[in-house]
Motif scaffolding. Structure first.
Motif, PDB file in Angstrom:
ATOM      1  N   GLN A   3      -9.340  -6.809 -74.923  1.00  0.00           N
ATOM      2  CA  GLN A   3      -9.272  -5.640 -75.789  1.00  0.00           C
ATOM      3  C   GLN A   3     -10.433  -4.678 -75.554  1.00  0.00           C
ATOM      4  O   GLN A   3     -10.393  -3.546 -76.031  1.00  0.00           O
ATOM      5  CB  GLN A   3      -9.236  -6.059 -77.244  1.00  0.00           C
ATOM      6  CG  GLN A   3     -10.474  -6.769 -77.731  1.00  0.00           C
ATOM      7  CD  GLN A   3     -10.362  -7.096 -79.202  1.00  0.00           C
ATOM      8  OE1 GLN A   3     -10.919  -6.413 -80.041  1.00  0.00           O
ATOM      9  NE2 GLN A   3      -9.612  -8.145 -79.522  1.00  0.00           N
ATOM     10  N   GLN A  23     -10.666   0.641 -79.954  1.00  0.00           N
ATOM     11  CA  GLN A  23      -9.349   0.254 -79.440  1.00  0.00           C
ATOM     12  C   GLN A  23      -8.225   1.120 -79.988  1.00  0.00           C
ATOM     13  O   GLN A  23      -7.170   1.237 -79.350  1.00  0.00           O
ATOM     14  CB  GLN A  23      -9.081  -1.222 -79.763  1.00  0.00           C
ATOM     15  CG  GLN A  23      -9.895  -2.205 -78.944  1.00  0.00           C
ATOM     16  CD  GLN A  23     -11.335  -2.329 -79.392  1.00  0.00           C
ATOM     17  OE1 GLN A  23     -11.706  -1.808 -80.450  1.00  0.00           O
ATOM     18  NE2 GLN A  23     -12.154  -3.031 -78.624  1.00  0.00           N
ATOM     19  N   TYR A  78      -1.683   2.190 -74.891  1.00  0.00           N
ATOM     20  CA  TYR A  78      -1.331   0.943 -74.223  1.00  0.00           C
ATOM     21  C   TYR A  78       0.090   1.010 -73.661  1.00  0.00           C
ATOM     22  O   TYR A  78       1.007   1.486 -74.331  1.00  0.00           O
ATOM     23  CB  TYR A  78      -1.417  -0.232 -75.186  1.00  0.00           C
ATOM     24  CG  TYR A  78      -2.794  -0.458 -75.764  1.00  0.00           C
ATOM     25  CD1 TYR A  78      -3.700  -1.292 -75.137  1.00  0.00           C
ATOM     26  CD2 TYR A  78      -3.179   0.168 -76.954  1.00  0.00           C
ATOM     27  CE1 TYR A  78      -4.963  -1.515 -75.674  1.00  0.00           C
ATOM     28  CE2 TYR A  78      -4.441  -0.047 -77.495  1.00  0.00           C
ATOM     29  CZ  TYR A  78      -5.325  -0.889 -76.848  1.00  0.00           C
ATOM     30  OH  TYR A  78      -6.575  -1.097 -77.385  1.00  0.00           O
ATOM     31  N   GLY A  84      -1.874  -4.055 -78.437  1.00  0.00           N
ATOM     32  CA  GLY A  84      -2.153  -2.639 -78.623  1.00  0.00           C
ATOM     33  C   GLY A  84      -0.891  -1.794 -78.689  1.00  0.00           C
ATOM     34  O   GLY A  84      -0.741  -0.956 -79.577  1.00  0.00           O
ATOM     35  N   ASP A  97      -6.534  -3.589 -87.233  1.00  0.00           N
ATOM     36  CA  ASP A  97      -6.027  -2.655 -86.238  1.00  0.00           C
ATOM     37  C   ASP A  97      -4.796  -1.935 -86.775  1.00  0.00           C
ATOM     38  O   ASP A  97      -4.622  -0.728 -86.570  1.00  0.00           O
ATOM     39  CB  ASP A  97      -5.680  -3.393 -84.943  1.00  0.00           C
ATOM     40  CG  ASP A  97      -6.920  -3.794 -84.160  1.00  0.00           C
ATOM     41  OD1 ASP A  97      -8.011  -3.270 -84.467  1.00  0.00           O
ATOM     42  OD2 ASP A  97      -6.804  -4.622 -83.243  1.00  0.00           O
TER      43      ASP A  97
END
Length: 406
Positions: free
Chosen positions: A60, A191, A196, A293, A312
């Motif tokens: 990550q 992140q 992604y 992601g 996240d």
């Protein structure tokens, strides 16, 4: 059955030996094609002494570290040849593999490393921390309210990069004689600023539900997983509607400590396969190997445990169902996220559709904004990534060769 146990152990040793030989050959071929970094060229290191099972922890950080490396040459330093071979094939950074501590010392002596990052609390981190000149920075492998995130081990590092105010409060409340203002650096969650690659799902109007349970944990205080308590009845409902698509994303360490969780995982996979066989348009998905992601953009709703996935997902502003641990021994921070949002108990699993509806109301979603600010600070696209790069650069530049050792 001692004999059977001995035969199993011998078989595992043989498999491991052959795996290491293959990995060594792969690594040797990589070195022939990609020479080691020149002396004096490396400024930052991600130190990763683990076996491949924990590669998810460093994956990550690939993109943030790739961007840092554009200004300050950064490498991954590993001590395990199987890990080194895997990293060599997938990491966007140079990989350095050193087996012995003597090799590490020799390499450090010819490099100008100013900053060493750590993504976990491996006991071998302590070997790297003997070097005085670099700053040693703990970056973890996710933001969460798990007990792990306020470990007394943080005192070993020069700095800990944290997401925001919630982490600051969590650590300041739990650690004794720790100067939070000196050692904690807020960077947000870089992140969330990464795009992604992932599979393309049908645009057919189905509500996409990400189910991302954490692993079973290796001690009672860490038993957050919902695989045993929630998964079966919840998935029975979601797979039967014809209106939902499930992405099942288990923690990479699921079953590593308790074999029962391997069986529970297999049962979930079987449910999704059976649902796809019954309705080919369902396109339910089991994802056990891609970097986490892409799921954040692909799913409409997330069901997850107390883990980094919850945080996240939180930054997306989309409906979150945070599971309530079934174990009474799990350490739950009621001052954290589990006290700010309604948790999803095992008894509610058969009524998951009602719970999703409640999480999707404007009132529920509006209160997420304040929670996001509390945990991450500014989540304007690009803001977290820039804070990470700026903080790293400041530390690197402050540790020039003439600077006194910490």
């Amino acid at each position: 059955m001692p004999l059977l146990r001995d035969l199993t152990t011998f078989s595992d040793i043989v498999k491991d030996t052959f795996a290491r030989r293959r990995a060594q050959a792969t690594w040797d071929a990589h070195l022939r094609a990609h020479p080691a970094p020149k002396p004096g060229s490396v400024e930052a290191v991600i130190y990763f002494a683990d076996a491949p099972v924990n590669l998810y922890q460093v994956r990550q950080w690939y993109e943030p570290m790739r961007r840092l490396a554009a200004q300050h040459p950064t490498v991954v330093l590993t001590r395990d040849v199987v890990t080194a071979a895997a990293l060599a094939q997938e990491a966007p950074l140079q990989v350095v593999h050193l087996v012995t501590l003597a090799e590490v010392e020799s390499w450090m002596a010819v490099q100008r490393v100013r900053l060493v990052f750590y993504v976990n609390q491996n006991t071998r981190n302590f070997q790297m921390m003997r070097f005085r000149d670099p700053a040693h920075v703990f970056i973890s492998h996710g933001e969460s309210d798990k007990d792990y995130m306020a470990s007394n081990q943080l005192k070993a590092y020069d700095h800990t990069f944290i997401a925001g105010q919630a982490a600051y409060e969590r650590i300041s409340k739990r650690l004794v004689d720790f100067d939070v203002d000196k050692h904690l650096v807020r960077i947000g969650r870089p992140q969330v600023d990464v795009e992604y690659a992932g599979p393309t799902l049908p645009d057919d109007g189905r509500t996409v539900v990400l189910y991302a349970p954490t692993w079973e944990g290796d001690r009672p205080s860490m038993t957050y997983s919902s695989l045993r308590s929630h998964a079966g009845p919840m998935l029975d409902v979601l797979l039967a509607t014809g209106r939902h698509r499930v992405i099942y994303r288990p923690h990479p360490r699921t079953g590593a400590f308790d074999p029962e969780f391997k069986a529970l995982h297999s049962a979930v996979v079987s449910k999704l396969e059976a649902a796809n066989a019954a309705d080919a348009s369902a396109r339910h998905l089991v994802d056990t190997d891609s970097p986490f992601g892409w799921h954040l953009a692909a799913a409409d709703v997330c069901v997850c445990d107390i883990s980094a996935v919850a945080f996240d997902w939180l930054a997306t502003g989309k409906p979150l169902l945070l599971t309530e641990p079934a174990s009474g021994q799990a350490e739950i921070d009621r001052q954290g996220l589990a006290g700010l949002v309604d948790t999803f108990g095992a008894a509610e699993a058969p009524r998951v559709l009602d719970v999703i509806d409640h999480a999707s109301t404007p009132e529920t979603r509006s209160k997420f904004d304040a929670i996001v600010e509390h945990y991450f600070g500014d989540v304007t696209p690009g803001a977290s990534m820039q804070r990470f790069l700026d903080a790293s650069a400041r530390i690197i530049e402050s540790r020039h060769p003439e600077a006194p050792a910490a």
